[in-house]
Design an enzyme around this catalytic site. Structure first.
Site, PDB file in Angstrom:
ATOM      1  N   ASP A   1       0.754  -1.277  -0.121  1.00  0.00           N
ATOM      2  CA  ASP A   1       0.041   0.039   0.009  1.00  0.00           C
ATOM      3  C   ASP A   1       0.956   1.174  -0.029  1.00  0.00           C
ATOM      4  O   ASP A   1       0.309   2.231   0.232  1.00  0.00           O
ATOM      5  CB  ASP A   1      -0.770   0.023   1.079  1.00  0.00           C
ATOM      6  CG  ASP A   1      -1.941   0.802   1.350  1.00  0.00           C
ATOM      7  OD1 ASP A   1      -2.362   1.402   0.243  1.00  0.00           O
ATOM      8  OD2 ASP A   1      -2.398   1.498   2.350  1.00  0.00           O
TER       9      ASP A   1
ATOM     10  N   SER B   1      -7.494   5.218   0.726  1.00  0.00           N
ATOM     11  CA  SER B   1      -7.998   3.751   0.549  1.00  0.00           C
ATOM     12  C   SER B   1      -9.297   3.434   1.321  1.00  0.00           C
ATOM     13  O   SER B   1      -9.555   3.683   2.268  1.00  0.00           O
ATOM     14  CB  SER B   1      -6.866   2.767   1.000  1.00  0.00           C
ATOM     15  OG  SER B   1      -5.408   3.311   0.460  1.00  0.00           O
TER      16      SER B   1
ATOM     17  N   GLN C   1      -7.536  -2.424  -5.370  1.00  0.00           N
ATOM     18  CA  GLN C   1      -7.701  -1.372  -4.470  1.00  0.00           C
ATOM     19  C   GLN C   1      -8.711  -0.271  -5.106  1.00  0.00           C
ATOM     20  O   GLN C   1      -8.387   0.090  -6.022  1.00  0.00           O
ATOM     21  CB  GLN C   1      -6.623  -0.902  -3.894  1.00  0.00           C
ATOM     22  CG  GLN C   1      -6.824   0.291  -2.718  1.00  0.00           C
ATOM     23  CD  GLN C   1      -5.627   0.971  -2.177  1.00  0.00           C
ATOM     24  OE1 GLN C   1      -5.156   1.894  -2.579  1.00  0.00           O
ATOM     25  NE2 GLN C   1      -4.953   0.259  -1.188  1.00  0.00           N
TER      26      GLN C   1
END
Length: 429
Positions: free
Chosen positions: A339, A361, A411
């Site tokens: 991430d 996110s 994502q």
């Protein structure tokens, strides 16, 4: 009692004594150990007699009668995962041990006790003595059964809030601690609910949703101040033989050793004459932390955050330092690293001068396809195929140096534009 090598390795993996040993060492112990059964009241060993080896309690209970030396003479009850006998750094419980119920012991004979010794650390392995930063970030404190506490270290990556990868990696580590050692995570799906506060600990509660013969499922809730800030679902699988194919080719990129590091690229921006002076001054005054993940961009860019570019990125990455051979740890580290620069590439086509923006996110998913090493170079190929209204989708693939696809990722993120972006420790939306 039915026993198999896998069940014995799983049992040994839960012994704190053996946590430093590799899976191969545990397998060797399982191959040479023998099982002994005792009825209630039977003596297992007697004080000062020649003990055959080290006894591990597989099932039932035993009692140590009258400890020698300076110990209290009161009896000590032993249960599953306890051990006694000779062979581990001298004598362990040099006293009479009596079965208080039907007792099954796994016995490692004296001439095999060398398997319990870790090898002396050579010069090339000295870096293993001190866990690397990524491993320290993922280390959790056990509070209770299925309850863990994590922290944001001073030198961990933060962006004014708890880094999303830290939540993913720590939650996965918490789930892994509740699963048999022979089962390894093969996918995870996570949801970011609230912004995390870097100044207080994070409590991880693991819910055991399923424990089957080959699969296990866990849900982990991360909490701060009584509120759930993050949720992760993870599935674990025992190793099984099956089909093997790959219809995804790794793009040809320069080797990572020939590329500049992230820190070197930032330093070069300070002296790049084509960049605006105010931007160079801003970079020069910012404190740049060295991330626990070494990143080498395949196409180093010296543009500013106000310059438009395609919504894609390729870079090599690996953990700084050396990790143990624990595959579960390597997958937690990859989850943490996944991430770092992922959602924000969706902003690239929309950047313009004077614009302040952020990518938050919303969810994050990984599928682990093959064994991997997080301390060896992997190529991270990512693209954001679409963004609409306030959301964008980013997908990614990770390849090892042999070109094998080891991880797939996806994502969805919230893209926000504002004059000033400040973290608010509450709802993300």
């Amino acid at each position: 009692m039915n026993t198999t090598t896998e069940s014995v390795v799983e049992f040994l993996g839960k012994l704190p004594l053996l946590h430093r040993l590799t899976a191969s060492s545990l397998n060797r112990i399982a191959q040479v150990a023998v099982f002994k059964r005792y009825e209630r009241g039977d003596y297992v060993v007697r004080r000062d007699e020649e003990v055959e080896g080290v006894y591990f309690l597989l099932q039932g209970q035993a009692q140590v009668m009258g400890l020698a030396g300076d110990h209290d003479s009161s009896d000590l009850l032993l249960k599953q995962f306890d051990f006694f006998g000779r062979g581990i750094f001298g004598n362990v419980y040099s006293a009479d041990v009596v079965a208080v119920s039907e007792l099954t012991c796994l016995l490692l004979m004296s001439h095999h006790c060398s398997l319990l010794e870790t090898n002396p650390i050579s010069d090339s392995d000295k870096e293993l003595q001190t866990p690397c930063l990524a491993e320290r970030i993922l280390s959790l404190e056990t509070l209770d059964l299925n309850l863990f506490r994590g922290f944001t270290l001073p030198d961990a990556p933060t962006f004014g809030k708890v880094f999303g990868g830290q939540l993913v990696g720590q939650a996965l580590a918490a789930a892994t601690n509740t699963v048999e050692s022979t089962k390894i995570v093969h996918n995870l799906h996570s949801y970011f609910l609230l912004v995390g506060d870097i100044t207080i600990p994070i409590i991880y509660e693991v819910n055991l949703l399923r424990d089957g013969n080959n699969f296990a499922t866990r849900r982990v809730d991360a909490r701060q101040k009584g509120r759930t800030i993050f949720t992760l679902f993870a599935s674990f699988q025992r190793e099984q033989q099956g089909f093997d194919h790959q219809d995804s080719n790794m793009p040809q990129m320069s080797p990572p050793e020939t590329l500049v590091t992230r820190e070197e690229m930032i330093d070069r921006r300070i002296t790049e004459p084509l960049l605006p002076r105010d931007y160079r001054n801003k970079i020069a005054t910012e404190k740049i932390l060295t991330w626990p993940i070494d990143i080498r961009f395949c196409e180093p860019s010296y543009y500013t955050e106000h310059t438009k570019s395609p919504p894609r990125l390729n870079y090599w990455f690996k953990a700084r330092g050396k990790l143990s051979d624990d595959q579960a740890l390597h997958r937690c580290v990859v989850a943490f690293a996944s991430d770092l620069i992922f959602a924000c590439i969706g902003l690239n086509p929309h950047r313009r001068k004077g614009m302040s923006s952020a990518a938050l996110s919303l969810d994050h998913s990984l599928w682990f396809h093959r064994p991997l090493r997080a301390d060896d170079w992997m190529l991270f190929v990512m693209v954001n195929p679409t963004a609409f209204e306030s959301r964008g989708l980013t997908t990614g693939k990770m390849f090892n140096r042999k070109g094998e696809l080891v991880v797939s990722l996806a994502q969805e993120a919230l893209f926000k534009e504002a004059v000033t972006i400040k973290p608010i420790f509450g709802a993300k939306l």
